[in-house]
Design a protein around this motif. Sequence first.
Motif, PDB file in Angstrom:
ATOM      1  N   MET A   1       0.854  -1.173   0.000  1.00  0.00           N
ATOM      2  CA  MET A   1       0.000   0.000   0.000  1.00  0.00           C
ATOM      3  C   MET A   1       0.898   1.233   0.000  1.00  0.00           C
ATOM      4  SD  MET A   1      -3.003   0.970   2.677  1.00  0.00           S
ATOM      5  CE  MET A   1      -4.003  -0.380   2.129  1.00  0.00           C
ATOM      6  N   SER A   2       0.647   2.139  -0.874  1.00  0.00           N
ATOM      7  CA  SER A   2       1.470   3.333  -0.988  1.00  0.00           C
ATOM      8  C   SER A   2       1.017   4.411  -0.003  1.00  0.00           C
ATOM      9  CB  SER A   2       1.393   3.882  -2.406  1.00  0.00           C
ATOM     10  OG  SER A   2       0.118   4.444  -2.639  1.00  0.00           O
ATOM     11  N   VAL A   3       1.884   5.383   0.205  1.00  0.00           N
ATOM     12  CA  VAL A   3       1.540   6.523   1.060  1.00  0.00           C
ATOM     13  C   VAL A   3       0.333   7.241   0.465  1.00  0.00           C
ATOM     14  CG1 VAL A   3       2.321   8.761   1.912  1.00  0.00           C
ATOM     15  CG2 VAL A   3       3.862   6.810   1.945  1.00  0.00           C
ATOM     16  N   LYS A   4       0.306   7.363  -0.865  1.00  0.00           N
ATOM     17  CA  LYS A   4      -0.816   8.025  -1.523  1.00  0.00           C
ATOM     18  C   LYS A   4      -2.132   7.338  -1.172  1.00  0.00           C
ATOM     19  CE  LYS A   4      -2.606   9.380  -6.006  1.00  0.00           C
ATOM     20  NZ  LYS A   4      -2.489   9.292  -7.439  1.00  0.00           N
ATOM     21  N   GLN A   5      -2.147   6.005  -1.178  1.00  0.00           N
ATOM     22  CA  GLN A   5      -3.357   5.269  -0.837  1.00  0.00           C
ATOM     23  C   GLN A   5      -3.752   5.498   0.613  1.00  0.00           C
ATOM     24  OE1 GLN A   5      -1.833   1.429  -2.103  1.00  0.00           O
ATOM     25  NE2 GLN A   5      -3.506   1.271  -3.574  1.00  0.00           N
ATOM     26  N   ALA A  15      -9.499  -1.974   4.393  1.00  0.00           N
ATOM     27  CA  ALA A  15      -8.260  -2.256   3.662  1.00  0.00           C
ATOM     28  C   ALA A  15      -7.064  -1.648   4.374  1.00  0.00           C
ATOM     29  CB  ALA A  15      -8.356  -1.734   2.240  1.00  0.00           C
ATOM     30  N   ILE A  16      -7.276  -0.497   4.972  1.00  0.00           N
ATOM     31  CA  ILE A  16      -6.186   0.159   5.697  1.00  0.00           C
ATOM     32  C   ILE A  16      -5.875  -0.608   6.976  1.00  0.00           C
ATOM     33  CG2 ILE A  16      -5.546   2.239   6.974  1.00  0.00           C
ATOM     34  CD1 ILE A  16      -7.090   3.836   4.867  1.00  0.00           C
ATOM     35  N   LYS A  17      -6.916  -1.001   7.700  1.00  0.00           N
ATOM     36  CA  LYS A  17      -6.724  -1.682   8.977  1.00  0.00           C
ATOM     37  C   LYS A  17      -6.090  -3.061   8.816  1.00  0.00           C
ATOM     38  CE  LYS A  17     -10.305   0.682  11.561  1.00  0.00           C
ATOM     39  NZ  LYS A  17     -11.553   0.563  12.293  1.00  0.00           N
ATOM     40  N   ARG A  18      -6.511  -3.792   7.779  1.00  0.00           N
ATOM     41  CA  ARG A  18      -6.010  -5.140   7.571  1.00  0.00           C
ATOM     42  C   ARG A  18      -4.555  -5.119   7.164  1.00  0.00           C
ATOM     43  NH1 ARG A  18      -9.803  -7.968   3.587  1.00  0.00           N
ATOM     44  NH2 ARG A  18     -10.914  -6.092   4.063  1.00  0.00           N
ATOM     45  N   GLY A  19      -3.709  -5.678   7.963  1.00  0.00           N
ATOM     46  CA  GLY A  19      -2.311  -5.798   7.608  1.00  0.00           C
ATOM     47  C   GLY A  19      -1.504  -4.526   7.731  1.00  0.00           C
ATOM     48  N   THR A  21      -0.678  -2.734  10.355  1.00  0.00           N
ATOM     49  CA  THR A  21       0.285  -2.762  11.450  1.00  0.00           C
ATOM     50  C   THR A  21       1.537  -3.508  11.040  1.00  0.00           C
ATOM     51  OG1 THR A  21      -1.465  -2.627  13.089  1.00  0.00           O
ATOM     52  CG2 THR A  21       0.655  -3.439  13.848  1.00  0.00           C
ATOM     53  N   SER A  22       1.385  -4.676  10.440  1.00  0.00           N
ATOM     54  CA  SER A  22       2.564  -5.439  10.034  1.00  0.00           C
ATOM     55  C   SER A  22       3.315  -4.726   8.910  1.00  0.00           C
ATOM     56  CB  SER A  22       2.188  -6.856   9.619  1.00  0.00           C
ATOM     57  OG  SER A  22       1.316  -6.843   8.514  1.00  0.00           O
ATOM     58  N   LEU A  23       2.597  -4.080   8.008  1.00  0.00           N
ATOM     59  CA  LEU A  23       3.240  -3.326   6.940  1.00  0.00           C
ATOM     60  C   LEU A  23       4.056  -2.180   7.521  1.00  0.00           C
ATOM     61  CD1 LEU A  23       3.723  -2.568   3.973  1.00  0.00           C
ATOM     62  CD2 LEU A  23       1.585  -1.285   4.057  1.00  0.00           C
ATOM     63  N   LEU A  24       3.465  -1.444   8.447  1.00  0.00           N
ATOM     64  CA  LEU A  24       4.182  -0.332   9.066  1.00  0.00           C
ATOM     65  C   LEU A  24       5.400  -0.822   9.846  1.00  0.00           C
ATOM     66  CD1 LEU A  24       1.232   1.918  10.264  1.00  0.00           C
ATOM     67  CD2 LEU A  24       2.852   2.394   8.422  1.00  0.00           C
ATOM     68  N   GLN A  25       5.263  -1.938  10.533  1.00  0.00           N
ATOM     69  CA  GLN A  25       6.397  -2.497  11.262  1.00  0.00           C
ATOM     70  C   GLN A  25       7.532  -2.859  10.310  1.00  0.00           C
ATOM     71  OE1 GLN A  25       4.402  -5.644  13.377  1.00  0.00           O
ATOM     72  NE2 GLN A  25       4.157  -4.401  15.212  1.00  0.00           N
ATOM     73  N   GLN A  27       8.076  -1.544   7.361  1.00  0.00           N
ATOM     74  CA  GLN A  27       8.632  -0.305   6.833  1.00  0.00           C
ATOM     75  C   GLN A  27       9.535   0.384   7.856  1.00  0.00           C
ATOM     76  OE1 GLN A  27       4.891   1.441   5.675  1.00  0.00           O
ATOM     77  NE2 GLN A  27       5.245   0.942   3.521  1.00  0.00           N
ATOM     78  N   ILE A  28       9.146   0.362   9.115  1.00  0.00           N
ATOM     79  CA  ILE A  28       9.976   0.958  10.166  1.00  0.00           C
ATOM     80  C   ILE A  28      11.315   0.240  10.241  1.00  0.00           C
ATOM     81  CG2 ILE A  28      10.211   1.245  12.674  1.00  0.00           C
ATOM     82  CD1 ILE A  28       7.143   1.842  12.660  1.00  0.00           C
ATOM     83  N   GLU A  29      11.292  -1.076  10.142  1.00  0.00           N
ATOM     84  CA  GLU A  29      12.545  -1.844  10.144  1.00  0.00           C
ATOM     85  C   GLU A  29      13.418  -1.468   8.953  1.00  0.00           C
ATOM     86  OE1 GLU A  29      11.520  -5.993  10.323  1.00  0.00           O
ATOM     87  OE2 GLU A  29      10.443  -5.730  12.207  1.00  0.00           O
ATOM     88  N   GLN A  30      12.794  -1.305   7.786  1.00  0.00           N
ATOM     89  CA  GLN A  30      13.548  -0.930   6.593  1.00  0.00           C
ATOM     90  C   GLN A  30      14.125   0.476   6.731  1.00  0.00           C
ATOM     91  OE1 GLN A  30      10.429  -1.635   3.734  1.00  0.00           O
ATOM     92  NE2 GLN A  30      11.297  -3.605   3.126  1.00  0.00           N
ATOM     93  N   VAL A  31      13.351   1.399   7.264  1.00  0.00           N
ATOM     94  CA  VAL A  31      13.829   2.770   7.458  1.00  0.00           C
ATOM     95  C   VAL A  31      14.988   2.787   8.440  1.00  0.00           C
ATOM     96  CG1 VAL A  31      13.205   5.050   8.383  1.00  0.00           C
ATOM     97  CG2 VAL A  31      11.657   3.868   6.811  1.00  0.00           C
ATOM     98  N   SER A  32      14.935   1.953   9.458  1.00  0.00           N
ATOM     99  CA  SER A  32      16.015   1.932  10.448  1.00  0.00           C
ATOM    100  C   SER A  32      17.350   1.510   9.848  1.00  0.00           C
ATOM    101  CB  SER A  32      15.647   1.026  11.627  1.00  0.00           C
ATOM    102  OG  SER A  32      15.717  -0.339  11.250  1.00  0.00           O
ATOM    103  N   GLN A  33      17.310   0.877   8.691  1.00  0.00           N
ATOM    104  CA  GLN A  33      18.535   0.454   8.015  1.00  0.00           C
ATOM    105  C   GLN A  33      19.100   1.533   7.075  1.00  0.00           C
ATOM    106  OE1 GLN A  33      19.927  -2.521   8.925  1.00  0.00           O
ATOM    107  NE2 GLN A  33      18.225  -2.490  10.370  1.00  0.00           N
TER     108      GLN A  33
END
Length: 55
Positions: A1-5, A15-19, A21-25, A27-33
Amino acid sequence: MSVKQLIEDDVPTRAIKRGLTSLLQKQIEQVSQLPRAKQKFVSEMLETVIQQAGS
């Protein structure tokens, strides 16, 4: 899901609620790298979106 979406009003809430949290988690891990400068850019972009959502 894109930021635009995420910020568009016509995206169904379920659609936003489903998954999201795991998507954001993931992405946070990827950003931390990322280098610090890119982490700062992502943080500032998120802050802007959050501020706009509160308006």
